[in-house]
Design a protein around this motif. Structure first.
Motif, PDB file in Angstrom:
ATOM      1  N   ASP A 145      19.081  -3.721   5.314  1.00 29.16           N
ATOM      2  CA  ASP A 145      19.573  -5.024   4.865  1.00 29.16           C
ATOM      3  C   ASP A 145      18.529  -5.790   4.050  1.00 29.16           C
ATOM      4  OD1 ASP A 145      22.081  -4.766   5.962  1.00 29.16           O
ATOM      5  OD2 ASP A 145      21.618  -5.900   7.788  1.00 29.16           O
ATOM      6  N   PHE A 146      17.283  -5.786   4.522  1.00 29.26           N
ATOM      7  CA  PHE A 146      16.283  -6.682   3.960  1.00 29.26           C
ATOM      8  C   PHE A 146      15.186  -6.001   3.137  1.00 29.26           C
ATOM      9  CE2 PHE A 146      17.997  -9.038   7.643  1.00 29.26           C
ATOM     10  CZ  PHE A 146      18.435 -10.174   6.980  1.00 29.26           C
ATOM     11  N   TYR A 147      14.912  -4.732   3.420  1.00 29.64           N
ATOM     12  CA  TYR A 147      13.910  -4.009   2.644  1.00 29.64           C
ATOM     13  C   TYR A 147      14.599  -3.270   1.515  1.00 29.64           C
ATOM     14  CZ  TYR A 147       9.973  -4.901   5.744  1.00 29.64           C
ATOM     15  OH  TYR A 147       8.967  -5.511   6.440  1.00 29.64           O
ATOM     16  N   GLN A 148      14.961  -4.004   0.484  1.00 22.45           N
ATOM     17  CA  GLN A 148      15.706  -3.435  -0.626  1.00 22.45           C
ATOM     18  C   GLN A 148      15.496  -4.314  -1.853  1.00 22.45           C
ATOM     19  OE1 GLN A 148      18.985  -4.866  -1.779  1.00 22.45           O
ATOM     20  NE2 GLN A 148      19.895  -5.756   0.076  1.00 22.45           N
ATOM     21  N   PRO A 149      15.796  -3.769  -3.038  1.00 17.39           N
ATOM     22  CA  PRO A 149      15.413  -4.437  -4.286  1.00 17.39           C
ATOM     23  C   PRO A 149      15.887  -5.878  -4.436  1.00 17.39           C
ATOM     24  CG  PRO A 149      16.029  -2.177  -4.741  1.00 17.39           C
ATOM     25  CD  PRO A 149      16.332  -2.425  -3.284  1.00 17.39           C
ATOM     26  N   ARG A 150      17.098  -6.183  -4.021  1.00 17.84           N
ATOM     27  CA  ARG A 150      17.603  -7.536  -4.250  1.00 17.84           C
ATOM     28  C   ARG A 150      16.905  -8.581  -3.375  1.00 17.84           C
ATOM     29  NH1 ARG A 150      24.198  -7.211  -5.003  1.00 17.84           N
ATOM     30  NH2 ARG A 150      24.246  -5.475  -6.490  1.00 17.84           N
ATOM     31  N   ARG A 184      11.832 -11.275   1.256  1.00 14.85           N
ATOM     32  CA  ARG A 184      12.264 -12.559   1.799  1.00 14.85           C
ATOM     33  C   ARG A 184      12.905 -12.329   3.170  1.00 14.85           C
ATOM     34  NH1 ARG A 184      15.125 -14.690  -2.513  1.00 14.85           N
ATOM     35  NH2 ARG A 184      13.230 -15.641  -3.339  1.00 14.85           N
ATOM     36  N   VAL A 185      12.054 -11.996   4.113  1.00 13.53           N
ATOM     37  CA  VAL A 185      12.506 -11.810   5.490  1.00 13.53           C
ATOM     38  C   VAL A 185      11.324 -12.012   6.421  1.00 13.53           C
ATOM     39  CG1 VAL A 185      12.121  -9.289   5.477  1.00 13.53           C
ATOM     40  CG2 VAL A 185      13.742 -10.308   7.090  1.00 13.53           C
ATOM     41  N   THR A 234       9.785   3.844  -9.933  1.00 17.60           N
ATOM     42  CA  THR A 234       9.692   3.911  -8.465  1.00 17.60           C
ATOM     43  C   THR A 234      10.655   2.908  -7.823  1.00 17.60           C
ATOM     44  OG1 THR A 234       7.760   2.428  -8.630  1.00 17.60           O
ATOM     45  CG2 THR A 234       7.337   4.787  -8.436  1.00 17.60           C
ATOM     46  N   PHE A 235      10.224   1.691  -7.685  1.00 14.36           N
ATOM     47  CA  PHE A 235      11.052   0.659  -7.057  1.00 14.36           C
ATOM     48  C   PHE A 235      12.382   0.468  -7.780  1.00 14.36           C
ATOM     49  CE2 PHE A 235       6.719  -0.398  -5.818  1.00 14.36           C
ATOM     50  CZ  PHE A 235       6.846  -0.758  -4.487  1.00 14.36           C
ATOM     51  N   GLY A 236      12.354   0.613  -9.094  1.00 11.38           N
ATOM     52  CA  GLY A 236      13.550   0.338  -9.883  1.00 11.38           C
ATOM     53  C   GLY A 236      14.669   1.334  -9.733  1.00 11.38           C
ATOM     54  N   ARG A 237      14.385   2.502  -9.152  1.00 12.12           N
ATOM     55  CA  ARG A 237      15.446   3.516  -9.033  1.00 12.12           C
ATOM     56  C   ARG A 237      16.196   3.431  -7.704  1.00 12.12           C
ATOM     57  NH1 ARG A 237      11.772   9.009  -8.539  1.00 12.12           N
ATOM     58  NH2 ARG A 237      11.204   8.837  -6.337  1.00 12.12           N
ATOM     59  N   GLU A 238      15.745   2.540  -6.814  1.00 13.13           N
ATOM     60  CA  GLU A 238      16.426   2.402  -5.524  1.00 13.13           C
ATOM     61  C   GLU A 238      17.684   1.553  -5.656  1.00 13.13           C
ATOM     62  OE1 GLU A 238      15.453   4.068  -2.769  1.00 13.13           O
ATOM     63  OE2 GLU A 238      13.972   4.973  -4.108  1.00 13.13           O
ATOM     64  N   GLU A 239      18.601   1.770  -4.747  1.00  9.65           N
ATOM     65  CA  GLU A 239      19.874   1.046  -4.786  1.00  9.65           C
ATOM     66  C   GLU A 239      19.682  -0.415  -4.379  1.00  9.65           C
ATOM     67  OE1 GLU A 239      24.242   1.019  -2.525  1.00  9.65           O
ATOM     68  OE2 GLU A 239      22.617   2.337  -1.851  1.00  9.65           O
ATOM     69  N   GLY A 240      20.245  -1.304  -5.186  1.00  3.22           N
ATOM     70  CA  GLY A 240      20.266  -2.717  -4.819  1.00  3.22           C
ATOM     71  C   GLY A 240      21.574  -3.043  -4.108  1.00  3.22           C
ATOM     72  N   ARG A 241      21.468  -3.652  -2.952  1.00  2.00           N
ATOM     73  CA  ARG A 241      22.663  -3.938  -2.134  1.00  2.00           C
ATOM     74  C   ARG A 241      22.757  -5.432  -1.869  1.00  2.00           C
ATOM     75  NH1 ARG A 241      19.805   0.246  -0.195  1.00  2.00           N
ATOM     76  NH2 ARG A 241      18.745  -1.076   1.345  1.00  2.00           N
ATOM     77  N   PRO A 242      23.942  -5.930  -1.541  1.00  2.91           N
ATOM     78  CA  PRO A 242      24.058  -7.345  -1.169  1.00  2.91           C
ATOM     79  C   PRO A 242      23.159  -7.657   0.024  1.00  2.91           C
ATOM     80  CG  PRO A 242      26.227  -6.398  -1.549  1.00  2.91           C
ATOM     81  CD  PRO A 242      25.254  -5.251  -1.555  1.00  2.91           C
ATOM     82  N   VAL A 243      22.464  -8.769  -0.039  1.00  3.81           N
ATOM     83  CA  VAL A 243      21.595  -9.193   1.051  1.00  3.81           C
ATOM     84  C   VAL A 243      22.414 -10.045   2.016  1.00  3.81           C
ATOM     85  CG1 VAL A 243      19.482 -10.433   1.658  1.00  3.81           C
ATOM     86  CG2 VAL A 243      19.637  -9.206  -0.530  1.00  3.81           C
ATOM     87  N   PRO A 244      22.344  -9.746   3.316  1.00  5.30           N
ATOM     88  CA  PRO A 244      23.103 -10.552   4.275  1.00  5.30           C
ATOM     89  C   PRO A 244      22.760 -12.038   4.159  1.00  5.30           C
ATOM     90  CG  PRO A 244      22.152  -8.625   5.338  1.00  5.30           C
ATOM     91  CD  PRO A 244      21.570  -8.672   3.965  1.00  5.30           C
ATOM     92  N   LYS A 245      23.773 -12.876   4.247  1.00  3.23           N
ATOM     93  CA  LYS A 245      23.552 -14.317   4.222  1.00  3.23           C
ATOM     94  C   LYS A 245      23.272 -14.795   5.646  1.00  3.23           C
ATOM     95  CE  LYS A 245      26.353 -15.201   0.116  1.00  3.23           C
ATOM     96  NZ  LYS A 245      27.507 -15.943  -0.480  1.00  3.23           N
ATOM     97  N   VAL A 246      22.064 -15.199   5.870  1.00  4.28           N
ATOM     98  CA  VAL A 246      21.649 -15.653   7.196  1.00  4.28           C
ATOM     99  C   VAL A 246      21.654 -17.172   7.202  1.00  4.28           C
ATOM    100  CG1 VAL A 246      19.799 -15.647   8.908  1.00  4.28           C
ATOM    101  CG2 VAL A 246      20.226 -13.602   7.513  1.00  4.28           C
ATOM    102  N   GLN A 247      22.430 -17.748   8.097  1.00  3.76           N
ATOM    103  CA  GLN A 247      22.491 -19.194   8.223  1.00  3.76           C
ATOM    104  C   GLN A 247      21.317 -19.674   9.078  1.00  3.76           C
ATOM    105  OE1 GLN A 247      24.654 -21.103   6.538  1.00  3.76           O
ATOM    106  NE2 GLN A 247      25.506 -19.229   5.650  1.00  3.76           N
TER     107      GLN A 247
END
Length: 435
Positions: A200-205, A54-55, A227-240
């Motif tokens: 910021d944007f290429y990550q599981p969440r 979603r970017v 594969t994808f499931g073992r990567e760290e999920g981080r807060p996604v920046p809130k873009v207004q």
């Protein structure tokens, strides 16, 4: 009467088929916040694997303009496991296709391949999307490639026309900026800037993995988790993302270009965002107005020789959506074409019948099912629904919602959105042309 009953039966049958197919989704939340959506199908020997983020360009700050598109290029330039050029060789050797796309709302990476090789394809997608190296030398090399792409776009009158249309239509919304960005922003990209945007944007969440085809969902889940499931999920920046203010009155821009011999024209209106309740009335109106050789625009514009070509449709946006009609014609026919288009819109509204609406609905539903016979078409629809519309039910119940549209719903779309003079218009003429 028999023909009408047959049409009604076929419509119901197609709707039932579509709903039956759409409800067989295997949906799982990964431990790190990623989403997995699998549509198993035993009617094919192919598999489509998509990874959606979603970017897109509307998520960029001004000094990042073009970064989402630039990263799409960079992710094919080497990962932790695969050096530059290796990914294409692997997928081609297995008889598959790999590609990616960046828009204003999303970015996605996809592979279509024979079913026995879906695991290899999944590993490739995992590596290029979440394990990219973003090598400094490759960044500098890619800048020149993307800038050349940008310049080629500027040499294309159609690109100039559409970019001018969006700048005219949007004064606040970031939809007014081109996906590819600007030469000065691209040249100023640094590896630190790219890494920050990538992280910021290429990550599981912020990600959805879509798999459609001849697969076992549980096996896919195990591989995706590994594969994808073992990567760290981080807060996604809130873009207004600011919404475009209401437009009052028409907007018009005229361009002159020595490279063209015909007139190029776009006219557009604000319409409901994709997926909203009244959006389905717009879909039916568009089918009647501009879809195929039986449509009003084809019969009245193309067949009668008033235009050389035309396009009609909405931009499929989750906010600030627009319905556009574009055409090419002889420069001296501008006034006639515009008057005819506006008149045809009004005539469709005034003469609309329930029979027209029912016929259009049947065509839409049939077309949708034929489109989704291909695994890549169905994977795209699922990814777009989840990622852009943020509602998987748009995919699940599209046929049902179209089936609910009545004549009054189509008429309301015209009355609310297309009947007023608050349109946006861009006309490109040959250098020295007149209006």
């Amino acid at each position: 009467m028999r023909a009408i009953l047959l049409l009604a039966f076929l419509t119901l049958e197609v709707v039932t088929m579509g709903l039956a197919l759409a409800q067989e989704l295997y949906i799982r939340d990964l431990p790190n916040g990623g989403k997995l959506i699998v549509k198993p199908r035993d009617d094919t020997s192919a598999v489509a694997l998509h990874v959606w983020f979603r970017v897109g360009s509307i998520y960029e700050k001004y000094d990042e303009k073009g970064m989402a598109h630039f990263l799409e290029h960079m992710l094919f330039n080497g990962s932790e496991k695969y050096p530059y050029g290796e990914v294409d060789k692997i997928i081609e050797s297995l008889g598959g296709n790999i590609n990616a796309g960046t828009s204003k709302d999303f970015t996605y990476y996809h592979i279509e391949i024979a079913a026995p090789y879906w695991r290899e394809a999944l590993e490739v997608l995992y590596q290029i999307t979440l394990k990219a190296l973003l090598d400094e030398k490759m960044i500098e090399k890619e800048k020149e490639i993307v800038i050349e792409e940008l310049r080629r776009g500027k040499d294309n009158p159609s690109t100039v026309l559409w970019e001018t249309f969006e700048k005219t239509a949007y004064k606040v919304s970031p939809y007014r900026f081109p996906v590819i960005g600007f030469e000065n922003t691209i040249r100023n990209f640094t590896r630190d800037m790219l890494l920050r945007f990538y992280r910021d944007f290429y990550q599981p969440r912020n990600m959805a993995v879509i798999v459609v085809g001849n697969v076992n969902p549980e096996e896919v889940e195990r591989e995706v988790t590994r594969t994808f499931g073992r990567e760290e999920g981080r807060p996604v920046p809130k873009v207004q993302i600011p919404n475009e203010p209401e437009q009052i009155g028409a907007r018009f821009e005229k361009l002159e270009d020595p490279r063209v011999e015909k007139a190029y024209w776009i006219i557009g209106w604000r319409v409901p965002p994709i997926g909203k309740t009244d959006y389905y009335g717009l879909v039916v109106l568009d089918e009647i107005l501009g879809s195929g050789r039986t449509s009003v625009l084809y019969r009245e514009l193309r067949e009668k020789g008033l235009v050389y070509s035309y396009f009609a449709g909405d931009l499929g946006r989750p906010r600030d959506n627009m319905y556009v009609i574009s055409a090419t014609f002889d420069p001296d026919k501008y006034e006639e074409v515009k008057e005819k288009v506006l008149k045809l819109l009004e005539e469709v509204y005034k003469s609309l019948t329930e029979k027209q609406v029912e016929s259009a609905k049947q065509k839409i539903i049939s077309s949708r099912i034929f489109e989704e016979e291909k695994v890549e078409g169905e994977a795209y629809d699922i990814g777009y629904s989840y990622t852009v519309i943020r509602d998987i039910d748009f995919y699940r119940f599209f046929e049902k919602n179209v089936g609910r549209v009545r004549k009054v719903d189509v008429m309301k779309v015209y009355e609310k959105y297309l009947s007023k003079g608050d349109y946006v218009e861009v006309l490109m003429l040959p250098k020295g042309g007149s209006r």
